[in-house]
Design an enzyme around this catalytic site. Structure first.
Site, short mmCIF file in Angstrom:
data_model
loop_
_atom_site.label_atom_id
_atom_site.label_comp_id
_atom_site.label_asym_id
_atom_site.label_seq_id
_atom_site.Cartn_x
_atom_site.Cartn_y
_atom_site.Cartn_z
N GLY A 1 -1.46 -15.36 2.10
CA GLY A 1 -2.79 -15.92 1.87
C GLY A 1 -3.71 -15.58 3.01
O GLY A 1 -3.38 -14.75 3.86
N THR A 2 -4.87 -16.21 3.06
CA THR A 2 -5.77 -16.00 4.19
C THR A 2 -5.39 -16.95 5.30
O THR A 2 -4.71 -17.95 5.07
CB THR A 2 -7.20 -16.31 3.78
OG1 THR A 2 -7.16 -17.41 2.89
CG2 THR A 2 -7.82 -15.14 3.11
N MET A 3 -5.86 -16.62 6.48
CA MET A 3 -5.64 -17.43 7.66
C MET A 3 -5.90 -18.91 7.38
O MET A 3 -6.97 -19.29 6.93
CB MET A 3 -6.62 -16.93 8.71
CG MET A 3 -6.50 -17.56 10.04
SD MET A 3 -7.63 -16.70 11.13
CE MET A 3 -9.21 -17.13 10.45
N HIS B 1 -1.24 -9.01 -4.33
CA HIS B 1 -0.71 -8.86 -2.96
C HIS B 1 -1.24 -9.91 -2.00
O HIS B 1 -0.69 -10.11 -0.94
CB HIS B 1 -0.99 -7.46 -2.44
CG HIS B 1 -2.32 -7.31 -1.77
ND1 HIS B 1 -3.51 -7.51 -2.43
CD2 HIS B 1 -2.65 -6.98 -0.50
CE1 HIS B 1 -4.50 -7.31 -1.59
NE2 HIS B 1 -4.02 -6.99 -0.42
N GLY B 2 -2.34 -10.56 -2.33
CA GLY B 2 -2.90 -11.52 -1.39
C GLY B 2 -4.08 -12.23 -2.01
O GLY B 2 -4.16 -12.33 -3.23
N ASN C 1 0.86 -1.19 0.00
CA ASN C 1 0.00 0.00 0.00
C ASN C 1 0.89 1.23 0.00
O ASN C 1 1.24 1.75 1.06
CB ASN C 1 -0.86 0.05 1.28
CG ASN C 1 -2.11 -0.79 1.19
OD1 ASN C 1 -2.30 -1.53 0.24
ND2 ASN C 1 -2.96 -0.66 2.18
#
Lengths: 249, 506
Positions: free
Chosen positions: B404-406, B429-430, B355
């Protein structure tokens, strides 16, 4: 590079010169003498013409090398490279005016580079105390280069620079106590980088130049890190205080 | 705003190839350049569904769909090239998250927009390697997760354990990671492996409000809440053996630590303050945008410069924050394994910002130009031999850390030449949100989410379990889809896949 030089001299099949073959080498040498170097009269070239009887040819070649004043070079590749360089020099001297417009100095200035060449650099290091063009000095450099297995270069000062590098990187006392580099070596032709695709013959030398650039950047970065660490020795005082900590919700 | 049916909207979109769509001019008013977005078939469906839903009569309010936001950004003054949407794109404030755009600095009309950076300025990911393997860590992972949780305060309103006063903060804002180095919290090599070497040189703490500093001071060295986390991960797959070995990753099962965090309340306050200033500047300079949320100011105006200097200070804050957590992580590991961080080889592999707005030189239409590149939810991904990437990665390209996500997985990619040409050296970014926070709170149950993590053997320490649904994998796009799209489109290259074994989060 060999191919480029053969092309420049107008060799009929520059890409097909196989260096593994002694006969091929012999015929290339003959072609060079016949077409470009012309050191001997036509009659004197007889021994070099014996391509089918390689023992007679070797005799003639040995004499030819001496007559050409070729320095002692190890491999036939080095010898051919030297001869090609010699031939190109002769070709150039036949009519220097033709090449006047192509000029290294101008090329450099037009690209904004200010290259300090070894001719200027070394005398400065030696404080002008030694005449670097002195015959004795040149012979000394040449024999040092032979001892260190440094390939021949017409400019002995470049060889001296190479010798300095080898001594500094391989033989200095600090180097001997250095730990050997561990880990898997990174094959430099397998990186993700693309080298200019137009000319495959440039690929290899360009990769080598890039590696040298990376090496000198690495040295710079390491000395920056060493400087930071020596400053840290004076300033660092990391503290923590668990009483300050607070887990949120 | 133009009202059109979904079928009419589709006429402005054109599929260029399997992974790339073009948004033609006219999709939104006053577009200066075209838009583009990268998707695979699954992400494409999500993207178009979002657009379709917004076309239903009576669908007013809430965020605009991502495609519309890309097109609105394309209408900002001074934009060059294309307005680019990465595969993890989802609606955000002004700019979509996962949108990058570059503005010509030499054009006096060009703008800078805080919405193009985001509220969590210099939110980013840092990856630490270790020489431990899964078998060393599995038996003690619960204790290790607890130890990390004790060292790194998490959650809304958390406070850090590194003592700092107001003067320390001023210095940290100006010096970024150099402050952490001077105080001895990090190693010299860490700086080398950090985007921008961990310091924006144009930072000016004097341009930051008192309020922002008050919010920021106690929060240094804390992880925060929301999608931020620290994870202990193991190498699950290596796609590019040579590049991985350059990063010190030799084998599957090797343990690494990923820290995903930003500038906490400090960055949020800087962005909020700037938006107020910019609305005034827009009126004065008569800058018109398609969306009120796209508040912006000319780069060379006082407001624009003030924002860039304050943003740089916030970026420095985030680097000091991640550096402090690096220090704490090393301490936690060293205590647990009764050795030193040095002996555990706990080097920073890389630290990326996703960001941020930065001045970069790019080739546009065959000419080198100086651009202000906004990356919001987008990671810089420079190719091999770029002068701004560390010497150790000159042959591989810049490492790109994609969290990644949790409980799912994360990736390390490398930058490519193609990405440099197509996306100004930017990539995803993710995972990117698929459900809004509110929607995931309504649809999911926090106990189920936690149970699921336990079932797959992930140790978890969490400050506010009742909000964990917001970060459940179901609330996000599949990170593997996102990464595969970037890889297939050639804008970055897959290198390593990581899988978590312990998570701490807010």
């Amino acid at each position: 590079m060999l191919k480029k030089k053969l092309e420049a001299l107008g060799h009929p099949t520059p890409s097909d010169v196989a260096m593994s073959n002694r006969k091929e080498f012999a015929s290339t040498v003959l072609w060079l003498e016949d077409q470009k170097i012309r050191l001997y009269t036509i009659e004197d070239r007889e021994s070099l013409r014996n391509l089918d009887n390689i023992t007679i040819w070797e005799e003639g070649y040995k004499k030819y090398c001496i007559d050409l004043n070729m320095p002692k070079l190890g491999t036939q590749l080095e010898q051919l490279t030297w001869m090609l360089g010699h031939a190109i020099r002769l070709e150039f001297l036949d009519d220097p005016a033709q090449y006047e417009s192509i000029n290294a100095h101008q090329e450099n200035t037009s690209k904004g580079n200010n290259v300090q060449n070894s001719q200027q650099k070394i005398p400065t290091i030696l404080h002008g105390m030694i005449n670097v063009q002195d015959k004795e000095f040149i012979t000394g450099v040449r024999s040092l280069a032979t001892k260190l297995n440094i390939p021949y270069h017409p400019n002995h000062l470049l060889q001296l620079e190479a010798a300095a590098r080898i001594v500094h990187e391989r033989m200095a006392a600090a180097v001997k106590s250095r730990k050997a580099i561990s880990g898997t070596p990174f094959p430099f032709d397998k990186g993700n980088d693309i080298v200019s695709g137009n000319d495959p013959t440039l690929d290899y030398p360009m990769r080598i130049l890039r590696l040298l650039q990376i090496q000198s950047l690495r040295q710079l970065q390491t000395s920056i890190n060493e400087t930071i660490v020596s400053v840290q020795n004076l300033t660092a005082n990391p503290k923590t205080d668990t009483k300050l900590g607070k887990v949120g919700r | 705003m133009v009202v059109r049916s979904y079928e009419d909207e589709l006429k402005y979109l054109e599929k260029i190839n399997d992974h790339c769509w073009r948004i033609k001019k006219g999709f939104q008013p006053n577009m200066n350049v075209e838009g583009v977005f990268y998707v695979n078939s699954r992400l494409e469906r999500l993207m178009l569904e979002e657009l379709k839903n917004s076309c239903r009569p009576g669908a007013i309010g809430g965020f605009l769909p991502g495609v519309k936001q890309i097109a609105n950004v394309a209408a900002l003054p001074g934009i060059v090239g294309r307005s680019i949407g990465l595969p993890d794109i989802h609606s955000g404030y002004g700019f979509a998250i996962g949108n990058m755009a570059a503005f010509d600095i030499d054009d006096p009309l060009s703008v800078v927009s805080p919405g193009g950076v985001g509220f969590d300025i210099n939110c980013g990911v840092r990856l630490l390697r270790t020489n431990l393997f899964e078998k060393d860590v599995q038996p003690v992972k619960e204790q290790l997760a607890q130890s990390l949780f004790d060292h790194i305060p998490v959650g809304v309103g958390s406070k850090g354990i590194i003592p700092m006063n107001a003067r320390d903060l001023e210095e940290a804002l100006e010096m970024g990671m150099d402050w952490s180095l001077r105080e001895g919290y990090v190693w010299a090599e860490d700086k080398e492996h950090c985007e921008e070497y961990g310091r924006m040189l144009n930072a000016d703490p004097a341009k930051v409000s008192m309020r922002a500093k008050k919010r920021g001071l106690p929060q240094l060295g804390t992880l925060g809440a929301g999608n931020h986390y620290a994870e202990i991960q193991v190498v699950d797959e290596i796609f590019d053996k040579w590049s991985a070995s350059k990063m010190g990753i030799e084998e599957k099962g090797q343990v690494v630590v990923m820290i995903h965090s930003g500038s906490r309340g400090f960055g949020h306050q800087v962005a909020t303050d700037a938006l107020v200033q910019m609305e005034k500047a827009m009126k004065r300079d008569k800058i018109e945008t398609n969306d009120r949320q796209l508040a912006c100011a000319r780069i060379n105006s006082v407001e624009g410069q003030d924002y860039l200097k304050a943003m740089a200070a916030a970026a420095n804050f985030a680097w000091v924050n991640r550096s402090s957590m690096t220090f704490l992580t090393r301490q936690a590991f060293a205590k647990m394994f009764n050795t030193t961080p040095d002996d555990l080889d706990m080097h920073v592999i890389y630290d990326v910002s996703h960001n941020i707005a930065k001045v970069e030189n790019h080739i546009v239409d065959g000419k080198e130009r100086k651009l202000l590149v906004h990356r919001k939810g987008s990671t810089r991904a420079f190719p091999p031999h770029h002068p701004l990437i560390p010497v150790d990665y000159q042959l591989t390209g810049q490492p790109v850390l994609v969290g990644g996500t949790m409980g799912t997985c994360s990736y390390v990619l490398t930058g490519t030449e193609r990405g440099m040409q197509e996306t100004f050296g930017s990539t995803c970014h993710g995972a990117g949100r698929a459900l809004s926070r509110a929607k995931s709170r309504r649809n999911l149950d926090y106990k189920e989410v936690l149970d699921k993590l336990e079932q797959i053997g992930i140790a978890i320490r969490i400050a506010s379990p009742k909000l964990v649904m917001e970060e459940a994998p179901e609330a996000y796009k599949d990170v593997t889809d996102v990464v595969d799209t970037c890889h297939a489109a050639g804008i970055s290259k897959k290198c390593i896949k990581l899988r978590p074994i312990a998570v701490i989060k807010g």
